[in-house]
Enzyme design. Sequence first.
Site, PDB file in Angstrom:
ATOM      1  N   GLU A 220      31.718 -24.107  24.173  1.00  0.00           N
ATOM      2  CA  GLU A 220      30.424 -24.403  23.537  1.00  0.00           C
ATOM      3  C   GLU A 220      29.349 -23.901  24.484  1.00  0.00           C
ATOM      4  O   GLU A 220      28.953 -24.595  25.421  1.00  0.00           O
ATOM      5  CB  GLU A 220      30.288 -25.921  23.306  1.00  0.00           C
ATOM      6  N   CYS A 254      20.705 -26.411  23.879  1.00  0.00           N
ATOM      7  CA  CYS A 254      21.405 -25.154  23.628  1.00  0.00           C
ATOM      8  C   CYS A 254      20.905 -24.443  22.380  1.00  0.00           C
ATOM      9  O   CYS A 254      20.988 -23.224  22.302  1.00  0.00           O
ATOM     10  CB  CYS A 254      22.904 -25.421  23.514  1.00  0.00           C
TER      11      CYS A 254
END
Length: 476
Positions: A220, A254
């Site tokens: 991720e 993110c």
Amino acid sequence: MDPNSTAETRIADLLDRQHTAFRAEGQPTAEQRRQRIQAVIDMLVAHHEDLVAAIDADFGGRPRGYSLMNDVLGSITTLKDARENLDAWMAPQDRAAFAPYDQLGAGAHVRYQPKGSVGIIGTWNAPLFTLLSPLAGVLAAGNRAVLKPSEVVPRTAALLAEIVTASLDPEVVAIVTGGPDVADALTSLPFDHLVFTGSTAVGKLVMANAAKNLVPVTLELGGKSPTIIGRSADLETAAFRIAVGKATNGGQICVSPDTAFVPRELLEAFIAAVQKAYAELLPTTEGNLDAVAVVNDRHVARVDGYIDDAIARGARVETAPTGPPPTTGRRRPLRLVVDPPADAAIRAEEIFGSAMVVLGYDELDDVIAEINASPRPLALYYFGTDAAEQAHVLDHTLSGGVTVNEVMMHPGLQDAPFGGVGASGMGHYNGREGFAEFSHTRAVFEAAAADPRREWGMLPPFHDGFEAQMAAQVTP
Ligand code: NAD
């Protein structure tokens, strides 16, 4: 554990214990999995106040309500979703057997089996969420786990280690703390799967370590999430929603909008609208308790360095709120870096902070070409009411996920996978796809009692007609 043993020995010991327990137990029942998930939920419910206080202290300023929403409730929501749905996810699926065995009574199904023990490495920006949200799918799939929180938030990591150790069975969920050396040791061990959340650069190191033991990885990672403002967009609404996104966690997310592409004739109006919206949300910077601080001086210097570099290369920078820059603390205003040249660092590096690049464009296809020439992003945002243009953008780009006419919403979907593609990662968690990610999807063929192969001349010694019989089936 012996405190003098090396990190690798200590983690290897934990892994060994988990593997032994895993083999002895066989496949855990749905009820056992629910209990394990429930133990994590109960732990969060019991300790949420201390955890958000630790995060606040580590950041040097992170509103507790925000940490409750993002880290505590974000994790609990995923854990509850897994708790509610794991029966359905676990159910074996009947599959078609093939001719002629299907007609003779053969059967086939796919079953989802736990892989074993999963190593989960988290980040500082969402220090609970990046560990406990993947843990939901990992436990739902019947696995065990070893967690490694980020060393950048040491109080949070130490407290989490204390409460995980006190609340959970280490043969089911264990935790180790430390920095890159511990993470390197963990990823060098023969786990059955690794989940890594972090930067693309470190993701490559994780994958290289995992390759030595052929351990599958879920990565991720981050990236420069592009935000396209179409000419049909409601500019005020888009600016407001982007401002809210940039004000969230001080831009240290993110999926934070990183680069906004704006029709050139709307550029000044867009900049003014973002500044206005942002200043309404966070009218001051220094000492504003609603603003999330930059986590440490290294990250202050990193993001401020991008701004200085862009200015040195001739870029214009607008701030929100306007006014002199703060002189103390680590909170920063939003910096809008307008049309920086292609060689500016901020055009290549993920910003991950309180700044955004704003680029004017004439033709949408030039924007699409630029996005496609760059590493594949984690998120992509499109604002506009032109359905054909929206479809064109989605059909001609690829990103981990997409939010239309908003930012940062798709990661909240429980019933859809969250993850990246290319440089922004691989694999995903959340929902059915997350469960499947942490399961081994095992095909099972159950033969029928009858076996016609000898009768039909399909076994050696082959009769003369066998080849012709096979050849007759080679059809278009
Ligand atoms: P980072 O890569 O610096 O660190 C992440 C973790 O990796 C930490 O726990 C660290 O100890 C560990 N680590 C360090 N060196 C290692 C090594 N050699 N081997 C294995 N692990 C090692 O990232 P960060 O600064 O904590 O987080 C920011 C990055 O994470 C950004 O790129 C952001 O986009 C990304 N991120 C992605 C997601 C997502 O869900 N895709 C979520 C949050 C953050």
